[in-house]
Structures are given as C-alpha cells and as structure tokens.
Design a protein around this motif. Structure first.
Motif, PDB file in Angstrom:
ATOM      1  N   VAL A   1      36.508  40.252  41.886  1.00  0.00           N
ATOM      2  CA  VAL A   1      36.694  39.387  43.055  1.00  0.00           C
ATOM      3  C   VAL A   1      35.653  38.279  43.058  1.00  0.00           C
ATOM      4  O   VAL A   1      35.957  37.112  43.308  1.00  0.00           O
ATOM      5  N   LEU A   2      34.411  38.660  42.749  1.00  0.00           N
ATOM      6  CA  LEU A   2      33.346  37.662  42.732  1.00  0.00           C
ATOM      7  C   LEU A   2      33.645  36.575  41.705  1.00  0.00           C
ATOM      8  O   LEU A   2      33.477  35.385  41.973  1.00  0.00           O
TER       9      LEU A   2
ATOM     10  N   ILE B   1      36.552  35.610  40.571  1.00  0.00           N
ATOM     11  CA  ILE B   1      37.629  34.739  41.033  1.00  0.00           C
ATOM     12  C   ILE B   1      37.119  33.788  42.116  1.00  0.00           C
ATOM     13  O   ILE B   1      37.454  32.600  42.133  1.00  0.00           O
ATOM     14  N   ALA B   2      36.268  34.300  43.003  1.00  0.00           N
ATOM     15  CA  ALA B   2      35.727  33.427  44.052  1.00  0.00           C
ATOM     16  C   ALA B   2      34.917  32.296  43.448  1.00  0.00           C
ATOM     17  O   ALA B   2      35.027  31.137  43.868  1.00  0.00           O
ATOM     18  N   ILE B   3      34.119  32.651  42.437  1.00  0.00           N
ATOM     19  CA  ILE B   3      33.298  31.617  41.812  1.00  0.00           C
ATOM     20  C   ILE B   3      34.176  30.567  41.144  1.00  0.00           C
ATOM     21  O   ILE B   3      33.941  29.364  41.274  1.00  0.00           O
ATOM     22  N   ILE B   4      35.190  31.010  40.409  1.00  0.00           N
ATOM     23  CA  ILE B   4      36.061  30.049  39.743  1.00  0.00           C
ATOM     24  C   ILE B   4      36.828  29.229  40.770  1.00  0.00           C
ATOM     25  O   ILE B   4      37.007  28.021  40.606  1.00  0.00           O
ATOM     26  N   ALA B   5      37.236  29.870  41.861  1.00  0.00           N
ATOM     27  CA  ALA B   5      37.986  29.137  42.885  1.00  0.00           C
ATOM     28  C   ALA B   5      37.156  28.004  43.456  1.00  0.00           C
ATOM     29  O   ALA B   5      37.682  26.942  43.797  1.00  0.00           O
ATOM     30  N   SER B   6      35.845  28.223  43.563  1.00  0.00           N
ATOM     31  CA  SER B   6      35.021  27.175  44.159  1.00  0.00           C
ATOM     32  C   SER B   6      35.007  25.914  43.305  1.00  0.00           C
ATOM     33  O   SER B   6      34.651  24.849  43.785  1.00  0.00           O
ATOM     34  N   LEU B   7      35.401  26.046  42.037  1.00  0.00           N
ATOM     35  CA  LEU B   7      35.463  24.865  41.186  1.00  0.00           C
ATOM     36  C   LEU B   7      36.648  23.993  41.533  1.00  0.00           C
ATOM     37  O   LEU B   7      36.724  22.840  41.129  1.00  0.00           O
ATOM     38  N   MET B   8      37.590  24.577  42.266  1.00  0.00           N
ATOM     39  CA  MET B   8      38.871  23.905  42.417  1.00  0.00           C
ATOM     40  C   MET B   8      38.952  23.033  43.653  1.00  0.00           C
ATOM     41  O   MET B   8      39.993  22.441  43.909  1.00  0.00           O
ATOM     42  N   ILE B   9      37.895  22.981  44.426  1.00  0.00           N
ATOM     43  CA  ILE B   9      37.930  22.089  45.574  1.00  0.00           C
ATOM     44  C   ILE B   9      37.142  20.835  45.209  1.00  0.00           C
ATOM     45  O   ILE B   9      36.031  20.922  44.710  1.00  0.00           O
ATOM     46  N   PRO B  10      37.732  19.662  45.388  1.00  0.00           N
ATOM     47  CA  PRO B  10      37.015  18.444  45.005  1.00  0.00           C
ATOM     48  C   PRO B  10      35.799  18.243  45.903  1.00  0.00           C
ATOM     49  O   PRO B  10      35.816  18.580  47.081  1.00  0.00           O
ATOM     50  N   PHE B  11      34.749  17.688  45.309  1.00  0.00           N
ATOM     51  CA  PHE B  11      33.508  17.644  46.057  1.00  0.00           C
ATOM     52  C   PHE B  11      33.589  16.712  47.260  1.00  0.00           C
ATOM     53  O   PHE B  11      32.795  16.828  48.188  1.00  0.00           O
ATOM     54  N   GLN B  12      34.560  15.788  47.243  1.00  0.00           N
ATOM     55  CA  GLN B  12      34.683  14.896  48.402  1.00  0.00           C
ATOM     56  C   GLN B  12      34.913  15.691  49.686  1.00  0.00           C
ATOM     57  O   GLN B  12      34.581  15.236  50.781  1.00  0.00           O
ATOM     58  N   ALA B  13      35.497  16.868  49.547  1.00  0.00           N
ATOM     59  CA  ALA B  13      35.805  17.646  50.745  1.00  0.00           C
ATOM     60  C   ALA B  13      34.582  18.362  51.286  1.00  0.00           C
ATOM     61  O   ALA B  13      34.474  18.602  52.483  1.00  0.00           O
ATOM     62  N   THR B  14      33.661  18.738  50.401  1.00  0.00           N
ATOM     63  CA  THR B  14      32.513  19.505  50.878  1.00  0.00           C
ATOM     64  C   THR B  14      31.259  18.648  51.008  1.00  0.00           C
ATOM     65  O   THR B  14      30.228  19.124  51.462  1.00  0.00           O
TER      66      THR B  14
END
Lengths: 320, 420, 297
Positions: free
Chosen positions: C128-129, C131-144
């Motif tokens: 799970v960890l 997948i969570a780490i890889i998922a965080s790559l998938m949000i463009p930085f403009q959003a965060t």
C-alpha cells in the motif's frame, strides 16, 4: 550491535526450524526489533513525504470541492468542478490531446533510449564516454532554453531547418502554427530532451546482466536477435517496467515545452491537461477547478500505471 | 544500528534548523516608518527610474518606507497568487492592465473609490481610458502606471526605396503602400520583403485586431458583459484585411506578435504595429525607423493600448494602504509624472502635461502626439484570458482562409460563454 | 538496425591477442560502422545544442538575421559580459549549488533508506505504501504548489534555504526508482550476511549500496539537474532576488514587451549548463565501471 541468530526465538524443544528467509514469513516479521528497523529506515522519507506531499495533496483534494481562488474567499460547491471536467468542451479536447501526446511520446522515447543504450553498451564502439555525454546533454539543458533552440530551428522566417530543407526543395512551412504538425513537433522536443535520461537508466540496467548468460547463449548458437529477446529483454523487464511508467507519467503531465513553444495552440491543438490546470489555477485564478482536474488526471494515470505495473511484474516473476 | 540511524537523523535535523536560520530576509523594525513592499516588472532602465521615484518619495516624508522588488511580469503573475495566499506577498503590485480585473474579481485588490474621490489624489486629470482599465463593475481597484497606444513603426529606408514620402493615414493608403513595399524578386511566390507584418494570433499586447475592429466601427465586448464580436462592421474589417493578406500577400500568415517584431527588426517587413520598445530594438538592429499613428479605419482612428496598472493588495493593512495612496498621489504630481514619462519612454498619464515638457525624449514625444488614439483593451472583462484566446482563434482561422461569417458566429458564442 | 543484429550486446570474454585474424578485422569493421552510425545520429541530435552554443557568441543583429547561419559571422563576448554585469551571478550560482546540491544529498540518503525498506524488508502495508508513493507522482505540481507554499510560509521558511530544500529532501520518484533497482539485485549475498547475523543497516551499507552505485549516480544526476534547472520553484519560494538561482535570475533579463535578448539568454544558459556537463562527464564512467568492483559478478 548484533541480532540474534534467525530462528532462535522460535526454537521449540525438539523442533528444528530452518532459518527464516529474509524478514519473510516467520516470527521475525513481527519481532519488535524488525519493526523498529523498518521504522528507522522509513522515517525520514515518510516524514518529508507526509508533510510536504501527502498533506498538500489532501488540501488540493479539499479545494477541488470548492470554488477557491487562493485568497481565502471560498465556497463549497460539491461535485460541480468534477462535472465540469467532463462536460467542458475545452477540457475534453485537452484530454484527447494528452492521450495523443502520450501515445506518440512513450514508445518513441523508450525505443530511442533502448536503441542507444544497446549501441553504447557495445565494447566495439569507440569514444563511448564522449557519446554518452553528448547524448545526455539534451537532458541537462533547461526546457525553456531547449524550447527556444527548437523554435529557432523551426522558425518559418529565420529557422535553420526551414532554410536548409528549402535548399533541397522541402517546404516545412510554419510547423508550430500548423494544427497537424504542432503536436508532433512538441512531442519531438520532449523525446529529444528525455531520451538521454532513459538511456542512462537502461545502461545501468544492462550492466547487471551477467555476461555468462550471453556466453552460454553464444555457445549454444543463439543469434544476436535471439539473445536480445531471450536474455536482454527479460533481464531488463524490471527496468523497462519502471521506465514505461515514468515515461507515461511524464507524457501525461506534458507542459513546459508546450507552454513555451505553442502556448497550447494553434486552435488548442496542443493544449494538454496540465496546460489547462495551469491556466485555470494561475491565469484565471480558479484553484478549485484546477485541483479537480488534477485529481481526474491522477486517477487516469493511476489506472494506466497499475495496468502497466501488473503486466511487467508478471514478467519479472517469470524472469527471476 | 538504531543508534547510528538516530545519529543521522539528529544531524539532519540540526542541519535543517541551522539552514532555517540562514534566511535572506530580515524583519523590519516595529517602531518607525511603516514598511511597504512594492513588486513591479520594469526590468530595464525604466525600472531604475521607478526605483528612484520611490526613493524620492521615501525621502520626502518619514511616515512610510517603500521597498521595491523587481521581477518580470510573467513571474509576478505566477508567484503573486501563492504569496498572497500566505500573506507573503507585496502591499503594492504592478501588473499588465488586463490582468488586474481577474485579481480584483477574486478580492486581491483594495477598493480605491475613496482615494479617487479625495481632492489631493491628483487623479482628476488622468487619461480616462487608462482609468477604465482599472475599473471592474464600476469600482476602481488600482491606478494606471503606464498607458500607451500601439503605434505603427515604419522602415524609412525601405520607404525611400519604394518612393513613399509619408506614412499612410487611412486603411486604403496603408494597403496601397504595403503592396508597393512587398517585393518578390525571384518570383517564387514567397516575397523576400513584406509591406507589413500582421500577426494573426498572440499579437503585440493582444492589441492589433482590437485596434482594427474598433477602427472599423465594431467591438469585442460591450460594457464588460455582452459579446458584440459578431457584427457587420467586424465582418467587413475581417474581410478587408484577410483579402489584403492572402491575395495581395502584404504580410506573411501564421505570425505571432514576437515573430512580427522580429520580422520588422530584421528588415524583412517595412511596417509593423508595435509597442514603445520597438524604438530601441530597431535602433539596436540599425533600422532608421519612424513612428506614426495606426492608420484610420472607416469609422475612426483607434489603437488598442498597452497598459500597466498598480494596486493595493488585500494583504495591506490600513496604515499600509494609506501609505500606498500617499505614494500614488506623489506619483501623479505633475513633475513626477513627467519624470516617469521621460524615464519609462511612455506618454504621460496626465492629460494636462504639454508636449513641450516631454520633447527631450523624441520617442515619448511621438507617442504622446498619438496618445488620443489610445483605447483600453477589454476594460472590466474578468475572463480576458478566454476572450483573447477566442479572438485569436477567430483571426488566425480567418487569415488562413476560413469562412468569416461562420467564424464570427462561433466566436460570438464562445466569448459570451467566457464572460458569462 | 544492422548494428544491433550483428554486434553482441555485452562484453565478450577477453580472447588472447591475435594479429590480423578475420575476427579482428571484422571487429574493426563493426567498430567503424558503429562509429559512423552513432556519430551521425549524435551530431543530428546535437544540432539544437550547437545552436545554443553558437547563438551565445552572436551579436544581437545576427541572431535574427536572414538568411540564418549556424556559426556566428562575428564572434562576440558581449552576451557573456552582460550576464556578469547585469546579474549578481556569483551569488546566483552559489544559491543554485546549495539548492540543487542540498536537495540531491538529502534525497539520496532518505530515498535509499526508504527504498531499501520497501525492497528488502517485508512488513505489513508495504504494498500500500508503495502504491501511495507512486500515486503521489501522478498529481501535477501545479495543483499542490499553493498548499505547499502555505505550509512553508507557516513554518516561516519563505526566502530560506530550508524552504527551498526541505519539501524535496525526499521524493517519490527516487524511492520508486531505487526500490526497483534494489529489487533487481540478487539476494544471495545479503541473505548470507543475514544468516551470519549482520544487522539490516550493515547489509544496506556494505552490500546493497556499493552494488547500487550506478543507480545512485543516475538518481543523483537526475535530481541535481532537475533542481538546477527548476524555474518556478525558486521563483515562488524566494521573494528576494538575492536568494534566487541561476535559472530564475536569467528571467530578469527579459526586456519590455516580454522580449528576451536571445544571445544573452543563450550565454547565460551555457554558463548554467557547464557545471552540469562537467559533473556528468566526470562520473559517467562510473555508471559502467562500478560493476567490476562488486562482489557479485
């Protein structure tokens, strides 16, 4: 400080248990020492990621359900932003463009990188160090500068490429303003810029393939192509799976060179999802919508990547 | 093992704390003059003039001290939002005029109605079109910092070679001169020299086509709320110019504003509608240039203006807002306004400054002469981003041969949707 | 693609030297063929880089001249001198090194530790960890970007090195990358060490890390280059120009009307590029030679 011999804590009178495999099934897995070890290894990274990645992502998720602009005046709007993602014509078009971009970029970049990695791994090629560095240079140039250099090359009036091709009778025209050529052009720039890095990853992966395997295959009479298919590719599948996911994520998030070279045009033909996110959030100050669009992108990427990951980890199990 | 890891973590943590102390900022004193931060994008010599004006203001009184921070306009646009959201932004910020309504609409700027109403604000004689650009829904959210109409720059050497003695003053003269100045020596269908550089998208200050539409008697948005792009006047304007470009080939197609700038500065185009910076660029490229007003269309002689505005951000408390307003009043004094005009190379913002006062800078003098042609661009329109994109699509498709009538209908719908 | 089909993909075992044998001759031919193919391909791919290099030495009038030329007609150093007179370049370079170097140093340490745990240590939730780490790559930085900015600002770290470095001191990409690499290393040696009673950290430090040098170098270069070239991040997190980096400083050269003096920009980019190129040149041999020193092959 030493750990006790594996299996010591579970030794029961009369029963012999072979040493438990590395931290695997067996009592070691739940030993406090093991747990502490895991925590120690994970803590620094997890702290940073939780504070600076997870928490902002949660904030963004919350923002996606509001009409926030970033100045504090915000109102809960439920799923409105998400509905708009799928009903706004411009956004749907951006999704289509992004898909086209990803399909064009990913295979080409990976194929080019793998080809060069194989070539540069060949001991018969002289000056490998020079070539390695030269082919890596596009990666270390900043994207804005690279975009300028390419725009200059392709400029219909003063572009070198146009000038040279015209001399041999080929009319390139205004590449970046041609709705049919603009997308391939920005993909080309991205491929040019990224393949060097993927190539280096493949080179590192190629180093781990024991030469004895090739020797044995050669002795058995396997051709170079057979050696490639049965040895190189399977042994690289870990690396390959990784590069595919990374390249895919990069493709789905295409932004920088499009921003500099075409601004999303002509007629929105190179407008990608992240361009829309940027414009919504930073130009039109609609942070809520930008966040919602970001999460839709995340979900799409996640689904696609999971599919890739499962496919490649199955191959990894076969190879091991 | 754990001890070692702990040691590593402790070192890291300590390093982080030390680094945190190494910051570049220093806290201002509590007592004493009110500190005010001012972000602007004047990066060249004009920035130094502005900084000097600010320094003079600081010296002239001891209640407020303004510190300036120079970043490019694009950077200001990208970083203003994050920094204001955490109260790390500036108290005064200048930005391209068409960006102000977006920020004002979201509450980033303070209402300046009282300031304009007060008698010692020196705002009574400001160029009214410039004031329109800082007004959203009837409320002023900023003050003009610069306002200059687009001008026509022409290459005197190329003019002389073609036997043209004076710059054109009407559309018909303009096209006729452009035809004379378009030269295709080797007859391959691609001229080596163009009469004029007309971009069909991302034009200079997004102002070329609005200028043409206005001169032709049409408009894009009326009153900030109604799209009026689909009009017989605009149809006629589009047809007139697309014919001239595609049939008479007086300009290349597919240009954007920057490419048009380059075409003129490389001597490949004899005329170009540009901003004040073309003067120095032309000089750098050894072009003997002249400045004239954009030629008059059938209805009037209108030139879309390039504007810069500044305002007080919502972050500024009452004391800082008062200080900002004091600075604005100082900025609009006749002597300061004249100094700023000469230093920035843009016409004075006050209508009551005589031409003779700015004659020492010939570019300013020429631009001030044509100042009356200036028109605000999409005044009061909040979603100018989408409207300008839609106008770009309209003009670009028209120039590449699209059906003008259909394109205008589409543009009308899209623009109306954009301004809601 | 004839080169691929005819050449072996890995080093052949050394043969005793022979003179003029048909094998030696064929190898020379293959070498030449490879050289020509790779050489031409590389030259073509280098064209934009050459443009950057040569434009930096062109005077303003030549940059947009027609007909366009690759080489400058008149070589000038004006663009370079302007860089040094108009910008506090020394300070900017220093900031770039501290920023990019700091992030790289921390990220290599933290990422490899976490990657080791994910690759070698079995624990509940590791999947799970991951997948969570890889998922965080998938949000463009403009959003965060804005939430991160608010965090950094609340910590009081705006305009400080801590604010620039801390958010990137560990990154999902690095953890993912190293985890994949660690997985691909055979487990025989560390299993043996485990049976001998070595601690996990000992195994990590003495067995796994030395074998991971190519991967660590790759990640190091990637992180350093990306942060060195990052434009938006330093611009957002530093509001004062003396805390800026080289790339953000170069934007200050933009003239009115958004016109970028291209010759100067290219000169600045060249200077910004140089440390990266030198860095890579120095360590690129290690990518392929470090394997020889490992105990596994």
């Amino acid at each position: 400080m030493t750990t006790q011999a594996p299996g010591a804590r579970t030794r029961r009178p009369g029963a012999y248990r072979p040493p438990a495999p590395l931290g695997g099934r067996g009592s070691l897995r739940h030993s406090p020492r093991h747990r502490l070890t895991v925590i120690a290894f994970l803590t620094p990274a997890i702290v940073i990621l939780t504070v600076f990645v997870a928490w902002p992502m949660i904030s963004a998720l919350r923002l996606s359900f509001t009409d926030a602009s970033g100045f504090g005046r915000e109102k809960f709007v439920g799923l409105d932003n998400y509905v708009r993602v799928f009903t706004d014509g411009d956004i749907v078009r951006a999704m289509g463009n992004t898909a086209v971009y990803a399909v064009l970029f990913t295979p080409v970049a990976i194929a080019l990188a793998l080809a060069f990695a194989l070539l540069l791994n060949n001991p018969l090629l002289p000056l490998r160090g020079v070539f390695r560095t030269a082919l890596f240079t596009p990666f270390i140039v900043s994207l804005a500068v690279a975009a300028f250099a390419w725009s200059y090359l392709l400029d219909p009036q003063v572009g070198l490429l146009n000038h040279w091709l015209r001399a041999v009778g080929i009319q390139l025209g205004n590449v970046l303003q041609d709705p049919n050529l603009a997308m391939p052009a920005v993909v080309l720039v991205a491929v040019w810029k990224s393949f060097g890095f993927y190539m280096v990853i493949f080179l590192a992966g190629l180093q781990d393939i024991p030469t004895s395997l090739y020797e044995a295959a050669r002795v058995d009479g396997a051709s170079a192509l057979q050696r490639f298919w049965s040895i190189t590719l399977p042994m690289l599948s870990n690396t390959l799976g990784f590069v595919v996911i990374v390249a895919l994520i990069a493709a789905l998030q295409a932004f920088d060179q499009i921003y500099v070279m075409t601004g999303g045009g002509p007629y929105g033909s190179t407008q990608t999802i992240v361009m829309e996110i940027y414009q919504s959030g930073f130009r039109k100050l609609d942070l809520g919508f930008a966040s919602a669009l970001s999460y839709v992108l995340l979900l799409i990427t996640l689904v696609l990547s999971l599919a890739q990951f499962l496919f490649f980890s199955r191959r990894e199990k076969d190879a091991a | 093992m754990i001890k070692r890891t702990a040691a590593v973590l402790a070192t890291v943590g300590a390093t982080a704390l030390v680094l945190a102390g190494c910051s570049g900022s220093s806290a201002p004193a509590d007592a004493g003059p009110v500190p005010i931060t001012f972000w602007h994008g004047y990066t060249e010599a004009d920035g130094k003039v502005l900084d000097q004006i600010v320094a003079d203001f600081n010296a002239s009184q001891d209640t407020y001290v303004i510190t300036t921070e120079t970043k490019t306009w694009a950077v200001i646009d990208d970083t203003l939002l994050p920094s204001l959201s955490s109260k790390q932004g500036p108290d005064i910020v200048a930005m391209p005029a068409e960006r102000l309504p977006v920020y004002a609409d979201k509450g980033a700027f303070a209402d300046l109605s009282d300031f304009y109403g007060s008698s010692d604000s020196n705002t009574a004689d400001l160029v009214s079109q410039a004031k329109d650009m800082v007004t959203v829904n009837g409320t002023p959210y900023g003050v003009p910092t610069g306002f200059v109409p687009l001008a026509m720059f022409y290459n005197k050497a190329l003019f002389a070679a073609a036997g043209i003695t004076a710059a054109p003053t009407t559309w018909d003269e303009w096209v006729a001169d452009a035809k004379k100045l378009t030269v295709d020596e080797n007859g391959d269908g691609t001229p080596e020299q163009y009469g004029v550089a007309i971009p069909d998208h991302a034009t200079v200050a997004n102002g070329l086509w609005p200028s043409l539409f206005l001169s032709g008697g049409g408009n894009i948005v009326d009153g900030g709320t109604t799209a009026v792009i689909d009009s017989p006047e605009n149809a006629a304007t589009l047809k007139y110019w697309t014919d001239a470009i595609t049939q008479d080939k007086i300009s290349p197609t597919g240009l954007d504003g920057i490419a048009a700038d380059k075409l003129f500065s490389s001597g490949k185009a004899a005329m170009h509608v540009g901003g004040p910076w073309m003067a120095s660029i032309a000089t750098d490229n050894n072009i003997d240039y002249g400045i004239a007003a954009i030629p008059a269309g059938p209805a009037e002689q209108a030139a879309s203006a390039i504007g810069v505005s500044m305002g007080v951000t919502a972050q500024a408390d009452d004391a800082k807002k008062a200080g900002a307003e004091a600075f604005f009043s100082y900025f609009f004094q006749k002597d300061v306004a004249t100094k700023w005009s000469l230093g920035s190379g843009w016409p004075p913002l006050r209508t009551d400054i005589p031409l003779s006062d700015v004659s020492s800078n010939p570019v300013v003098a020429s631009l001030s002469e044509i100042a009356s042609t200036g028109r605000a661009l999409l005044p009061g329109v909040v979603n100018s981003v989408d409207v300008l994109t839609d106008v770009d699509e309209l003009t670009q498709k028209a120039v590449s041969g699209g059906d003008v009538t259909a394109l205008l209908t589409t543009a009308q719908d899209k623009i109306q949707q954009a301004i809601g | 693609m004839t080169a691929l089909a005819s050449a072996p993909a890995a080093t052949a075992s050394p043969r005793p030297p022979r003179r003029r044998s048909p094998q030696a001759r064929r190898r020379t031919l293959v070498s030449i063929a490879l050289l020509v193919i790779v050489g031409i391909a590389t030259l073509a791919l280098m064209l934009p880089i050459l443009i950057i290099v040569f434009t930096a030495f062109k005077p303003i009038a030549e940059v947009n001249a027609y007909p366009p030329t690759l080489l400058p007609g008149q070589w000038t150093l004006d663009n370079f001198t302007r860089i040094f007179t108009d910008l506090p370049f020394a300070r900017l370079i220093l900031n770039s090194f501290i920023f990019a170097g700091g992030v790289t140093a921390f990220a290599l340490v933290f990422d490899s530790l976490a990657a080791y745990a994910l690759a070698r240590l079995d624990f509940r939730g590791s999947r799970v960890l991951l997948i969570a780490i890889i998922a965080s790559l998938m949000i463009p930085f403009q959003a965060t970007l804005i939430p991160i900015y608010q965090l950094v600002s609340d910590l009081g770290w705006v305009n400080s090195y801590a604010g620039l470095i801390a958010p990137r001191a560990a990154d999902a990409f690095g953890i993912f990358f190293l985890r994949q690499f660690f997985l691909s290393l055979p487990r025989d040696l560390d299993n043996a060490a485990r049976i001998d009673g070595a601690s996990e950290f000992r195994i990590f430090r003495s067995i796994v890390l030395p074998n991971a040098v190519p991967a660590l170098l790759t990640l190091g270069i990637f992180t350093f280059v990306n942060n060195w070239n990052d434009l938006l991040w330093p611009l957002v997190f530093t509001t004062q120009s003396e805390m800026g980096t080289v790339t953000s400083g170069l934007t200050l050269l933009t003239g009115p009307g958004g016109i970028i003096p291209q010759g100067v920009m290219m000169a600045g980019s060249l200077i910004a590029l140089l440390p990266l190129a030198i860095l890579f040149l120095l360590i690129q041999r290690r990518f392929v030679e470090s394997v020889g020193t490992s105990g596994l092959k």
